[in-house]
Scaffold this motif. Sequence first.
Motif, PDB file in Angstrom:
ATOM      1  N   GLY A 148       0.809  -1.344   0.037  1.00  0.00           N
ATOM      2  CA  GLY A 148      -0.193  -0.195  -0.080  1.00  0.00           C
ATOM      3  C   GLY A 148       0.410   1.215   0.226  1.00  0.00           C
ATOM      4  N   VAL A 149       0.465   1.976  -0.917  1.00  0.00           N
ATOM      5  CA  VAL A 149       0.996   3.558  -0.632  1.00  0.00           C
ATOM      6  C   VAL A 149      -0.052   4.736   0.319  1.00  0.00           C
ATOM      7  CG1 VAL A 149       1.478   5.724  -2.026  1.00  0.00           C
ATOM      8  CG2 VAL A 149       2.325   3.445  -2.715  1.00  0.00           C
ATOM      9  N   VAL A 150       0.796   4.957   0.767  1.00  0.00           N
ATOM     10  CA  VAL A 150      -0.201   5.861   2.091  1.00  0.00           C
ATOM     11  C   VAL A 150       0.431   7.531   1.999  1.00  0.00           C
ATOM     12  CG1 VAL A 150      -2.067   4.294   3.247  1.00  0.00           C
ATOM     13  CG2 VAL A 150       0.088   4.735   4.247  1.00  0.00           C
ATOM     14  N   PRO A 151      -0.024   8.334   3.110  1.00  0.00           N
ATOM     15  CA  PRO A 151       1.227   8.892   3.138  1.00  0.00           C
ATOM     16  C   PRO A 151       1.906   8.940   4.341  1.00  0.00           C
ATOM     17  CG  PRO A 151      -1.723   9.919   3.428  1.00  0.00           C
ATOM     18  CD  PRO A 151      -1.568   8.311   2.682  1.00  0.00           C
ATOM     19  N   GLY A 152       3.542   9.390   3.584  1.00  0.00           N
ATOM     20  CA  GLY A 152       4.316   9.737   4.367  1.00  0.00           C
ATOM     21  C   GLY A 152       4.850   7.977   4.697  1.00  0.00           C
ATOM     22  N   ASN A 153       4.570   7.008   3.290  1.00  0.00           N
ATOM     23  CA  ASN A 153       5.142   6.136   3.474  1.00  0.00           C
ATOM     24  C   ASN A 153       6.401   5.935   2.734  1.00  0.00           C
ATOM     25  OD1 ASN A 153       3.253   5.231   1.756  1.00  0.00           O
ATOM     26  ND2 ASN A 153       3.264   2.914   2.518  1.00  0.00           N
ATOM     27  N   LEU A 154       6.722   6.520   1.555  1.00  0.00           N
ATOM     28  CA  LEU A 154       7.356   6.350   0.878  1.00  0.00           C
ATOM     29  C   LEU A 154       8.514   5.687   0.528  1.00  0.00           C
ATOM     30  CD1 LEU A 154       6.919   9.846  -1.823  1.00  0.00           C
ATOM     31  CD2 LEU A 154       6.132   7.840  -2.298  1.00  0.00           C
ATOM     32  N   GLU A 155       9.498   6.112   2.131  1.00  0.00           N
ATOM     33  CA  GLU A 155      10.829   5.109   2.907  1.00  0.00           C
ATOM     34  C   GLU A 155      10.387   3.539   2.628  1.00  0.00           C
ATOM     35  OE1 GLU A 155      12.438   7.869   5.594  1.00  0.00           O
ATOM     36  OE2 GLU A 155      12.483   9.142   5.037  1.00  0.00           O
ATOM     37  N   GLU A 156       8.711   3.485   3.191  1.00  0.00           N
ATOM     38  CA  GLU A 156       8.634   1.676   3.067  1.00  0.00           C
ATOM     39  C   GLU A 156       9.008   1.117   1.835  1.00  0.00           C
ATOM     40  OE1 GLU A 156       8.938   0.168   5.426  1.00  0.00           O
ATOM     41  OE2 GLU A 156       8.421   1.690   7.311  1.00  0.00           O
ATOM     42  N   LEU A 157       8.848   1.775   0.140  1.00  0.00           N
ATOM     43  CA  LEU A 157       8.228   1.227  -0.696  1.00  0.00           C
ATOM     44  C   LEU A 157       9.380  -0.116  -1.386  1.00  0.00           C
ATOM     45  CD1 LEU A 157       6.900   4.353  -3.027  1.00  0.00           C
ATOM     46  CD2 LEU A 157       5.541   2.492  -1.237  1.00  0.00           C
ATOM     47  N   SER A 158      10.641   0.946  -1.349  1.00  0.00           N
ATOM     48  CA  SER A 158      11.762  -0.239  -1.299  1.00  0.00           C
ATOM     49  C   SER A 158      11.744  -1.684  -0.647  1.00  0.00           C
ATOM     50  CB  SER A 158      12.516   0.355  -1.544  1.00  0.00           C
ATOM     51  OG  SER A 158      14.353   0.021  -1.635  1.00  0.00           O
ATOM     52  N   ALA A 159      11.442  -1.672   0.966  1.00  0.00           N
ATOM     53  CA  ALA A 159      11.981  -2.351   0.984  1.00  0.00           C
ATOM     54  C   ALA A 159      10.898  -3.767   1.029  1.00  0.00           C
ATOM     55  CB  ALA A 159      11.910  -2.235   2.950  1.00  0.00           C
ATOM     56  N   LEU A 160       9.373  -2.736   0.854  1.00  0.00           N
ATOM     57  CA  LEU A 160       8.507  -3.865   0.569  1.00  0.00           C
ATOM     58  C   LEU A 160       8.912  -4.685  -1.012  1.00  0.00           C
ATOM     59  CD1 LEU A 160       5.010  -1.547   1.558  1.00  0.00           C
ATOM     60  CD2 LEU A 160       5.684  -4.112   2.353  1.00  0.00           C
ATOM     61  N   SER A 161       9.469  -3.765  -1.761  1.00  0.00           N
ATOM     62  CA  SER A 161       9.578  -4.382  -2.992  1.00  0.00           C
ATOM     63  C   SER A 161      10.476  -5.826  -2.487  1.00  0.00           C
ATOM     64  CB  SER A 161      10.092  -2.965  -3.960  1.00  0.00           C
ATOM     65  OG  SER A 161       8.899  -2.629  -4.365  1.00  0.00           O
ATOM     66  N   ASP A 162      11.332  -5.316  -1.829  1.00  0.00           N
ATOM     67  CA  ASP A 162      12.374  -6.051  -1.704  1.00  0.00           C
ATOM     68  C   ASP A 162      11.953  -7.317  -1.253  1.00  0.00           C
ATOM     69  OD1 ASP A 162      14.452  -4.666  -3.106  1.00  0.00           O
ATOM     70  OD2 ASP A 162      14.922  -4.026  -1.271  1.00  0.00           O
ATOM     71  N   ALA A 163      10.307  -7.052  -0.310  1.00  0.00           N
ATOM     72  CA  ALA A 163      10.500  -8.042   0.663  1.00  0.00           C
ATOM     73  C   ALA A 163       9.414  -8.999   0.165  1.00  0.00           C
ATOM     74  CB  ALA A 163       9.316  -7.699   1.507  1.00  0.00           C
ATOM     75  N   GLY A 164       8.832  -8.131  -1.122  1.00  0.00           N
ATOM     76  CA  GLY A 164       7.900  -9.551  -2.553  1.00  0.00           C
ATOM     77  C   GLY A 164       6.578  -9.336  -2.779  1.00  0.00           C
ATOM     78  N   VAL A 165       6.115  -7.754  -2.435  1.00  0.00           N
ATOM     79  CA  VAL A 165       5.241  -7.926  -2.569  1.00  0.00           C
ATOM     80  C   VAL A 165       4.861  -7.562  -4.678  1.00  0.00           C
ATOM     81  CG1 VAL A 165       4.233  -6.278  -1.223  1.00  0.00           C
ATOM     82  CG2 VAL A 165       5.728  -4.945  -3.092  1.00  0.00           C
ATOM     83  N   LEU A 166       4.379  -7.474  -5.251  1.00  0.00           N
ATOM     84  CA  LEU A 166       3.682  -7.177  -6.595  1.00  0.00           C
ATOM     85  C   LEU A 166       4.116  -5.884  -7.221  1.00  0.00           C
ATOM     86  CD1 LEU A 166       2.247 -10.746  -7.390  1.00  0.00           C
ATOM     87  CD2 LEU A 166       4.532 -10.671  -6.900  1.00  0.00           C
ATOM     88  N   GLY A 167       3.170  -5.120  -6.325  1.00  0.00           N
ATOM     89  CA  GLY A 167       3.623  -3.624  -7.160  1.00  0.00           C
ATOM     90  C   GLY A 167       2.417  -3.303  -5.468  1.00  0.00           C
ATOM     91  N   PHE A 168       1.998  -2.009  -5.929  1.00  0.00           N
ATOM     92  CA  PHE A 168       1.612  -1.627  -5.125  1.00  0.00           C
ATOM     93  C   PHE A 168      -0.135  -0.858  -5.037  1.00  0.00           C
ATOM     94  CE2 PHE A 168       5.594  -1.636  -3.900  1.00  0.00           C
ATOM     95  CZ  PHE A 168       6.052  -1.237  -2.906  1.00  0.00           C
ATOM     96  N   LYS A 169      -0.523  -0.465  -4.639  1.00  0.00           N
ATOM     97  CA  LYS A 169      -2.203   0.479  -4.264  1.00  0.00           C
ATOM     98  C   LYS A 169      -2.204   1.675  -3.567  1.00  0.00           C
ATOM     99  CE  LYS A 169      -6.913   0.220  -4.865  1.00  0.00           C
ATOM    100  NZ  LYS A 169      -7.771  -0.751  -4.446  1.00  0.00           N
ATOM    101  N   CYS A 170      -3.086   2.687  -5.077  1.00  0.00           N
ATOM    102  CA  CYS A 170      -3.145   3.896  -3.653  1.00  0.00           C
ATOM    103  C   CYS A 170      -4.369   4.443  -3.727  1.00  0.00           C
ATOM    104  CB  CYS A 170      -2.120   4.825  -3.915  1.00  0.00           C
ATOM    105  SG  CYS A 170      -1.911   5.667  -5.672  1.00  0.00           S
ATOM    106  N   PHE A 171      -5.553   4.695  -2.801  1.00  0.00           N
ATOM    107  CA  PHE A 171      -6.997   5.886  -3.404  1.00  0.00           C
ATOM    108  C   PHE A 171      -5.966   7.472  -3.079  1.00  0.00           C
ATOM    109  CE2 PHE A 171      -8.171   1.627  -1.779  1.00  0.00           C
ATOM    110  CZ  PHE A 171      -9.418   1.758  -1.768  1.00  0.00           C
ATOM    111  N   LEU A 172      -7.284   8.173  -4.352  1.00  0.00           N
ATOM    112  CA  LEU A 172      -7.199   9.137  -5.070  1.00  0.00           C
ATOM    113  C   LEU A 172      -8.193   9.717  -3.593  1.00  0.00           C
ATOM    114  CD1 LEU A 172      -5.878   9.800  -8.270  1.00  0.00           C
ATOM    115  CD2 LEU A 172      -4.403  10.207  -6.044  1.00  0.00           C
ATOM    116  N   VAL A 173      -9.228   8.853  -3.739  1.00  0.00           N
ATOM    117  CA  VAL A 173     -10.646   9.438  -2.682  1.00  0.00           C
ATOM    118  C   VAL A 173     -10.654   8.444  -1.263  1.00  0.00           C
ATOM    119  CG1 VAL A 173     -11.611   8.058  -3.583  1.00  0.00           C
ATOM    120  CG2 VAL A 173     -12.944  10.141  -3.107  1.00  0.00           C
ATOM    121  N   ASP A 174     -11.164   8.723  -0.372  1.00  0.00           N
ATOM    122  CA  ASP A 174     -11.470   8.224   0.743  1.00  0.00           C
ATOM    123  C   ASP A 174     -11.422   7.045   0.637  1.00  0.00           C
ATOM    124  OD1 ASP A 174     -11.729   7.171   3.542  1.00  0.00           O
ATOM    125  OD2 ASP A 174     -13.930   8.820   3.429  1.00  0.00           O
TER     126      ASP A 174
END
Length: 465
Positions: A148-174
């Motif tokens: 997941g991509v949420v406010p404030g977790n950009l620094e987690e994306l690389s580690a999640l990628s390395d840990a094996g997620v297949l990609g990421f999801k975010c919302f532009l609305v609630d």
Amino acid sequence: MPSNGRSANSAARSASRPVRESFDVVITAQRAVLPDGEQSCAIAVAGGRIAAIEPLSQRPPAHRTVTLTDDVVVLPGLVDSHVHICEPGNTDWEGFATASLAAAAGGVTTLVDMPLDCVPTTTDVAALEVKQASARGQCHVDVGFWGGVVPGNLEELSALSDAGVLGFKCFLVDSGSDEFPPVSAAEMEQALSVLADTELPLLVHAESAEVATALPMVNSAHYPDYLRARPRGIENLAVAQVIEAARRTGGHAHICHLSSSDAVPMLRSAQLEQVRITAETCPHYLALCAEDIADGMTTLKCSPPIRERANQGPLWNALGSGVIDAVVSDHSPCTPSMRQAASGDFGAAWGGIASLQLGLPVVWTAASARGFSLSAVARWMSEGPARLAGLPTKGGIEVGMDADFCVLAPEERFEVEAGRLAHRHPGTPYDGRSLLGVVRETWLRGRPIDRSEARGQLLSGRGRP
């Protein structure tokens, strides 16, 4: 439709390979959907992979031969890349055991789980590990995970990628979840920039928060009131924002559950300009329409909403032309009380269509009526989602790929009985509908799935366990 670089003739390719003395199993089928269309063939399996595809007259030897009846077609196992399994944290809504059983009953051999509606949400590696631990030993089909991509977790994306997620999801609305807040258009673009050098997509729930805040709240059992509160414009603006962010960053953006056909020309134009933008739609947008939704039918609430009948034709045309290249369930279950059946209030009811087990017959019923083939359905429901998730051994019947199959009786009709579905809760808007296409068997890595044996694997980045 792109072929994902696959051979145009699997049978010819297998002929150049060394001949084994005997394979684990050979499936003989009068009809099988291969990358170059429907053919009769013998599919040989060794070690859970497709090892050869031969003409029926050249059936190779095997320890076991399975001869299918003439009334069925072998499809590649379906890949559903948009499923809310909700475990851990909300297992009373849905769980890995029930979701994967429903998937297997519907011909789906691979699921990719969304990062929200669970506790914790999958926005860092620790949360991913909790989710993997919950899934392990429960799955009847293979399962991968989106981060997941949420406010404030950009620094987690690389580690999640390395840990094996297949990609990421975010919302532009609630999102409807306090634990998974939306990002701004600028934050979405920052995430695409971070991911641009990877091969991982950013899946976007594309509805505009700016437009949404100006719309009135809905407290009504009248579906047109809900539809007016989620107009096409809320989706169209967000799709335009995603396209331009993908253009500027070079990242791969993917539009989730496209419902507005107005956005199709924008997507087509961007794709012709080589912008890395793809899109999916869902069975409910292709088979259901707003005009048929009666007051209080909250099992039909979803976001974006099911739109007018006139909106469907352009979505089907976009599938036919390849602008939209995947059809996925967006299975979003909940407990019966969350549906607000007593009040019928569309504003208060949980939004989401429970349909994981029924996606193939729903789509095939509508697609066949419009003249589409089973080969087209396999491109949308197997190949396209597998390509999105970066699963190179899934989504097709070809030498070297996992021996995942859906054995479908395409001319057989059945009436949906909600109480017989394998989802944790039986509610579905398709209850009582007559659908075309009965799944006779689902095979995972060369063996029919047995509900008494949970042998699904957890998939890591690029599709390996």
